[in-house]
Design an enzyme around this catalytic site. Sequence first.
Site, mmCIF file in Angstrom:
data_model
loop_
_atom_site.group_PDB
_atom_site.id
_atom_site.type_symbol
_atom_site.label_atom_id
_atom_site.label_comp_id
_atom_site.label_asym_id
_atom_site.label_seq_id
_atom_site.Cartn_x
_atom_site.Cartn_y
_atom_site.Cartn_z
ATOM 1 N N ASP A 101 -57.063 10.697 44.556
ATOM 2 C CA ASP A 101 -57.616 11.571 45.397
ATOM 3 C C ASP A 101 -59.013 11.592 46.065
ATOM 4 O O ASP A 101 -59.512 11.110 45.715
ATOM 5 C CB ASP A 101 -56.305 12.678 44.975
ATOM 6 C CG ASP A 101 -56.120 13.890 45.941
ATOM 7 O OD1 ASP A 101 -56.442 14.189 47.269
ATOM 8 O OD2 ASP A 101 -56.336 15.382 45.269
ATOM 9 N N ARG A 127 -42.070 12.015 50.926
ATOM 10 C CA ARG A 127 -41.843 13.534 51.097
ATOM 11 C C ARG A 127 -41.126 14.458 51.568
ATOM 12 O O ARG A 127 -39.768 15.104 51.240
ATOM 13 C CB ARG A 127 -43.289 14.014 51.846
ATOM 14 C CG ARG A 127 -44.389 13.709 51.015
ATOM 15 C CD ARG A 127 -44.668 14.552 49.636
ATOM 16 N NE ARG A 127 -45.234 15.865 49.355
ATOM 17 C CZ ARG A 127 -45.867 17.393 50.318
ATOM 18 N NH1 ARG A 127 -47.053 16.221 49.975
ATOM 19 N NH2 ARG A 127 -45.957 18.311 50.230
ATOM 20 N N GLN A 187 -45.908 16.860 45.816
ATOM 21 C CA GLN A 187 -45.700 15.139 45.977
ATOM 22 C C GLN A 187 -45.762 14.146 44.900
ATOM 23 O O GLN A 187 -45.727 13.550 45.523
ATOM 24 C CB GLN A 187 -47.765 16.070 45.991
ATOM 25 C CG GLN A 187 -48.021 14.447 46.640
ATOM 26 C CD GLN A 187 -47.979 13.848 47.688
ATOM 27 O OE1 GLN A 187 -47.888 14.090 49.022
ATOM 28 N NE2 GLN A 187 -47.512 11.959 48.139
ATOM 29 N N CYS A 220 -52.495 10.302 47.759
ATOM 30 C CA CYS A 220 -51.340 11.668 48.460
ATOM 31 C C CYS A 220 -51.598 11.768 49.442
ATOM 32 O O CYS A 220 -50.837 12.596 50.504
ATOM 33 C CB CYS A 220 -51.485 12.884 47.766
ATOM 34 S SG CYS A 220 -53.032 13.727 48.654
HETATM 35 N N1 NVA Z 1 -56.659 17.931 45.935
HETATM 36 C C1 NVA Z 1 -55.845 17.676 47.884
HETATM 37 C C2 NVA Z 1 -54.833 17.228 48.118
HETATM 38 C C3 NVA Z 1 -54.245 17.774 48.891
HETATM 39 C C4 NVA Z 1 -53.182 16.956 49.427
HETATM 40 C C5 NVA Z 1 -56.195 19.152 48.082
HETATM 41 O O1 NVA Z 1 -56.246 20.310 47.307
HETATM 42 O O2 NVA Z 1 -57.015 19.399 49.384
HETATM 43 N N1 CP Z 2 -50.253 15.428 50.693
HETATM 44 C C1 CP Z 2 -50.274 16.161 51.322
HETATM 45 O O1 CP Z 2 -49.665 17.026 50.848
HETATM 46 O O2 CP Z 2 -50.719 16.383 52.529
HETATM 47 P P1 CP Z 2 -50.845 18.054 53.862
HETATM 48 O O3 CP Z 2 -52.017 18.192 53.058
HETATM 49 O O4 CP Z 2 -50.878 17.517 55.035
HETATM 50 O O5 CP Z 2 -49.334 18.857 53.374
#
Ligand code: NVA
Ligand code: CP
Length: 300
Positions: free
Chosen positions: A217, A285, A132, A257
């Site tokens: 996030d 990405r 990311q 993200c």
């Molecule tokens: N911090 C989040 C990021 C998702 C792309 C997770 O780990 O769910």
């Molecule tokens: N940002 C990200 O990693 O998205 P996904 O969980 O959709 O892959």
Amino acid sequence: MKPRHFISLLDLTGDEFRGLINRAAALKNHRDPHYQPLKGQVLAMIFEKSSTRTRISFEAGMSHFGGSALFLSPRDTQLGRGEPLQDSAKVISSMVDCIMLRTNKHETVTTFAEHSRVPVINGLTDQQHPCQLLADMQTYFEFRGDIQGKTVTWIGDGNNMCHSYIHAAMVLDFNLNIACPAGYLPEQAIVDAAGDRVKFFDTTLAAAENADLVVTDVWASMGQEEEQNLREIAFADYQVNAAVMKAAKSDALFMHCLPAHRGEEVTAEVIDGPQSVIFPEAENRLHAQKALLEFLICGK
Ligand code: NVA
Ligand code: CP
């Protein structure tokens, strides 16, 4: 010879990171369908958690480069039935050219890498999300140029994304201001390694002062769904809203993200507003990971 892995941003030098960003930008600006450096090559993608962006960007990227990608869920493979990681890594890496994993535990990815004879890519763990950051940094460079010496503000959970931002600050040499609620700070060892590039603030407004980029996030990451109610209380003062963006520089960018929860970690006004670059960030990405695949598999 041991293959080159991408488990953490600390696996890259600053020159390599900038090289990947430049290559990703070039791939984005000009797509040559005849350029197929990974013709006939295969990427195995092991997902213990859900994904939209990571899966699609790796799958499309391999296809653009003439190769293919296998989506493997532990539910349908012997991994879910307890086959040792070492054995799985040896077997899978004897059949494919690269392995991408999204796992709960960071150690799953490091163990896989130890026993794999092909490059292993971290597609997110509970501790880090380096892919990311390739896209986020590509996006910053695209809109504003090099990030060296700039100030980035991280607001919210000291989670996998926050850890990778700390690593990016170390490799690309920018300042990172962090505002996290007590009890949700990033891991101390990761913070300590970054030295005085990372600073902590008690309020989101203080952290955002003079920022060139504001990032947040979700409050509850994948696997923390049961903590959602508790976290909504703990994070109530840690939202990126118009006041936070006003404290930052007038030309500050906003990134996330994704997926995002509007009205929780960020207001709709900010994430859908003029400073937000979330959609180029998501698209990048694809380009950043194509550059990464080329770097790891073709060695350039
Ligand atoms: N911090 C989040 C990021 C998702 C792309 C997770 O780990 O769910
Ligand atoms: N940002 C990200 O990693 O998205 P996904 O969980 O959709 O892959």
